[in-house]
Design an enzyme around this catalytic site. Structure first.
Site, PDB file in Angstrom:
ATOM      1  N   GLY A 196       1.121  -1.643  -0.504  1.00 37.63           N
ATOM      2  CA  GLY A 196       0.049  -0.064   0.318  1.00 37.63           C
ATOM      3  C   GLY A 196       0.870   1.280  -0.364  1.00 37.63           C
ATOM      4  O   GLY A 196       2.247   1.443  -0.318  1.00 37.63           O
ATOM      5  N   GLY A 197       0.133   2.452   0.180  1.00 35.79           N
ATOM      6  CA  GLY A 197       0.891   3.446   0.144  1.00 35.79           C
ATOM      7  C   GLY A 197       2.235   3.483   1.454  1.00 35.79           C
ATOM      8  O   GLY A 197       2.618   4.248   0.921  1.00 35.79           O
ATOM      9  N   MET A 198       2.497   2.870   2.588  1.00 39.43           N
ATOM     10  CA  MET A 198       3.334   2.851   3.812  1.00 39.43           C
ATOM     11  C   MET A 198       3.960   2.286   3.222  1.00 39.43           C
ATOM     12  O   MET A 198       5.501   2.176   4.087  1.00 39.43           O
ATOM     13  CB  MET A 198       2.017   3.109   5.047  1.00 39.43           C
ATOM     14  CG  MET A 198       1.453   4.172   5.343  1.00 39.43           C
ATOM     15  SD  MET A 198       2.178   5.330   5.517  1.00 39.43           S
ATOM     16  CE  MET A 198       3.866   4.863   6.735  1.00 39.43           C
ATOM     17  N   GLY A 199       3.973   1.297   1.992  1.00 46.60           N
ATOM     18  CA  GLY A 199       5.159   0.405   2.757  1.00 46.60           C
ATOM     19  C   GLY A 199       4.506  -1.319   1.593  1.00 46.60           C
ATOM     20  O   GLY A 199       3.267  -1.671   1.187  1.00 46.60           O
ATOM     21  N   VAL A 253       3.485  -5.576   2.950  1.00 53.18           N
ATOM     22  CA  VAL A 253       4.087  -6.258   4.258  1.00 53.18           C
ATOM     23  C   VAL A 253       4.225  -7.705   3.450  1.00 53.18           C
ATOM     24  O   VAL A 253       3.561  -8.311   2.363  1.00 53.18           O
ATOM     25  CB  VAL A 253       2.576  -6.862   4.676  1.00 53.18           C
ATOM     26  CG1 VAL A 253       2.617  -7.615   6.176  1.00 53.18           C
ATOM     27  CG2 VAL A 253       2.001  -4.811   5.475  1.00 53.18           C
ATOM     28  N   LYS A 272       6.593  -5.270   8.061  1.00 53.90           N
ATOM     29  CA  LYS A 272       6.316  -4.591   6.888  1.00 53.90           C
ATOM     30  C   LYS A 272       7.376  -3.424   6.768  1.00 53.90           C
ATOM     31  O   LYS A 272       8.248  -3.265   7.391  1.00 53.90           O
ATOM     32  CB  LYS A 272       5.267  -3.422   7.704  1.00 53.90           C
ATOM     33  CG  LYS A 272       4.835  -1.904   6.574  1.00 53.90           C
ATOM     34  CD  LYS A 272       2.772  -1.799   7.660  1.00 53.90           C
ATOM     35  CE  LYS A 272       2.668  -0.456   6.455  1.00 53.90           C
ATOM     36  NZ  LYS A 272       1.111  -0.375   6.634  1.00 53.90           N
ATOM     37  N   ASP A 301      -6.532   6.846  10.402  1.00 48.32           N
ATOM     38  CA  ASP A 301      -6.547   6.318   9.318  1.00 48.32           C
ATOM     39  C   ASP A 301      -7.759   4.900   9.948  1.00 48.32           C
ATOM     40  O   ASP A 301      -7.591   3.781   9.214  1.00 48.32           O
ATOM     41  CB  ASP A 301      -5.487   5.423   8.893  1.00 48.32           C
ATOM     42  CG  ASP A 301      -5.202   5.406   7.241  1.00 48.32           C
ATOM     43  OD1 ASP A 301      -6.843   5.899   6.415  1.00 48.32           O
ATOM     44  OD2 ASP A 301      -4.836   4.625   6.615  1.00 48.32           O
TER      45      ASP A 301
END
Length: 503
Positions: A19-22, A24, A39, A137
């Protein structure tokens, strides 16, 4: 990267998602012989070496904050590493599916099921809030339903700890359109009530099968800012709870434990009790009577009228409040009787509230003056924060220390107070700061003197995220220096008691 090893211990097996954060990864902890989730956090593009170092440091701090949480409804964080120039979070491996996947695969869920999920998530959120950590979020994709029936709130990657910037603040929207509370879309930092709104939107999507606001990202943002939530039609007894959770004004949203109770009632097949938001017309109404935490509007969601007569506290059964989030009625911190006693006046004056914008202090002040005497109270803020009640305990601590350092730089100042007859300016000597105990969580005092006697005593203290300055001045020669000091200290204690009583 599959087959790679981190810290000589965690072997990456295969990606589980991104996703946008990285990304997994499924991984194995070779030391403990167990599978874990890893992550891999993605840093923003274009960062120089210093920027990357700062981003990594922030990620480590956020991980440390998340690791403090020990709750069955929060995914457990085992470790945090920095390798290949980026952070890696080692978390427990969950087996099951997200609430978002459940909605996509099964359609609307029964209201009782949604209510149980909501109660579990809200208890987890409350545990986070009690440590000063906002999730920011909450959405169906971050609510995980394990095969064993456990409900887990995941992805604290953009969580915000009080007083800290976060990994995703620079240039990125924090949260997911359609699940971001309106006050945060307006640029406010938000708070626990904002997470409550997001949870309401999440449960709405689960019970209704559609999001409360639809369309493109910009359309969802615009609708959240301008339109009330679409009335739920499939939610049955859950509908009024969802409506209360998504009230436009954060102060109209219910407190967490009342909400949990209502959700548990619906989960048990019963009607939910009527939920009410916080009453802003009665100062000091919110607080201890309900237990662990009470929520209300973030300060800057109110267009600042500095005289709004309420201060709201996130309160735990013991210890100081965690954060004041509403505009504080500074003139309400001393009663007329207390003002009369401090100023030795049978007809105590009314307080005059004003904004303070000086080199040595910025904030909201209230002054009570008679001829020859005056008492002033200032709720201070730092230059990076729009209002005193928008600070965090950490930034308030820094402000307190910075003010102490600033005061220590000058042996004297030019002083006047025309409302009490000291039109000046007069030269006043500044005494050394002395530690203060018994008022607030930390503080100090100092004095101003002229011609060998103290005419002004000043008390600074911090209570949670507020920095309060209390100043007493007398032009009369009758009070001793110690009496001037004690009068200022008495007034400071009274303001602190007023703040605590509102909790």
């Amino acid at each position: 990267m599959s087959g790679g090893r981190l810290a000589g211990r965690y072997t990456l097996i295969r990606p589980l998602g991104s996703g946008g954060m990285g990304k997994v990864w499924l991984a194995r902890d070779e030391m403990l012989d167990r599978e874990v989730a890893v992550k891999e956090l993605t840093l923003p593009e274009g960062l120089d070496e210093q920027g990357r170092a700062e981003a990594v440091a922030r990620a480590a701090r956020e991980a440390q904050a998340t690791a403090q949480l020990r709750h069955p409804g929060v995914v457990a964080l085992h470790d945090v590493l920095v390798e290949y120039g980026r952070p890696w979070l080692i978390m427990e491996l969950l087996r099951g599916r997200t609430l978002g996947e459940a909605i996509a695969q099964d359609g609307p869920l029964p209201p009782s099921t949604v209510a149980r999920i909501g109660a579990d998530v809200l208890e987890a959120l409350t545990a986070a809030h009690s440590r000063g950590l906002q999730h920011r979020d909450v959405k169906p994709g971050n609510v995980f339903l394990t095969d064993s029936g456990r409900v887990v709130l995941t992805d604290f990657g953009i969580a915000r700890q009080e007083g800290q910037a976060t990994l995703t603040q620079a240039g990125l929207m924090i949260g997911s359109p359609g699940f971001i509370a309106p006050e945060r879309l307006e640029g406010e930092p938000g708070g626990p009530p904002s997470d409550l709104w997001s949870l309401g939107a999440t449960l709405y999507a689960a019970a209704e099968g559609v999001s409360v606001y639809e369309g493109s990202a910009m359309e969802r943002i615009q609708a959240t800012l301008t339109l009330p939530p679409r009335p739920p039609h499939r939610s049955g007894p859950l509908a009024p709870v969802l409506t209360a959770m998504m009230a436009r004004h954060p102060a109209a949203r219910p407190d967490p434990w009342s909400t949990v109770h209502a959700l548990r009632q619906v989960a048990a097949g019963q009607e939910a009790p009527v939920l009410a938001g916080q009453d802003l017309t009665v100062p000091g109404r919110v607080g201890r009577r309900r237990g662990w935490l009470v929520w209300a509007i973030p300060a800057t969601a109110v267009v600042v009228a500095a005289a709004v007569a309420a201060a709201v506290i996130f309160w735990r059964p013991s210890g100081p409040p965690t954060a004041f989030t509403l505009p504080v009625d500074v003139c309400g911190l001393l009663t007329p009787a207390q003002v009369g006693e401090v100023l030795d006046s049978g007809q105590p004056p009314k307080g005059v509230q004003s904004a303070v914008e000086g080199a040595d202090r910025i904030g909201v002040a209230c002054n009570w003056t008679v001829q020859g005497r005056g008492v002033g109270v200032v709720a201070q803020r730092d230059s990076d924060t729009p209002h005193p009640w928008s600070m965090t305990p950490e930034s308030a601590h820094r402000l307190l220390e910075n003010q102490r350092a600033y005061i220590g730089k000058f042996p004297e100042l030019q002083w006047s107070w025309k409302e009490i007859g000291a039109k000046g300016p007069f030269t006043a000597q500044i005494g050394k700061t002395k530690p203060l105990q018994g008022v607030g969580e930390e503080g100090y005092t100092y004095e101003l003197s002229a011609q060998g006697r103290v005419h002004t005593a000043v008390v600074y203290y911090r209570l949670a995220n507020l920095v309060i300055q209390v100043e007493f001045t007398t032009l009369a020669s009758r009070p001793t220096d110690d009496q001037v000091r004690q009068t200022a200290l008495t007034a400071a204690r009274q303001t602190e008691q007023a703040l605590r009583s509102q909790g």
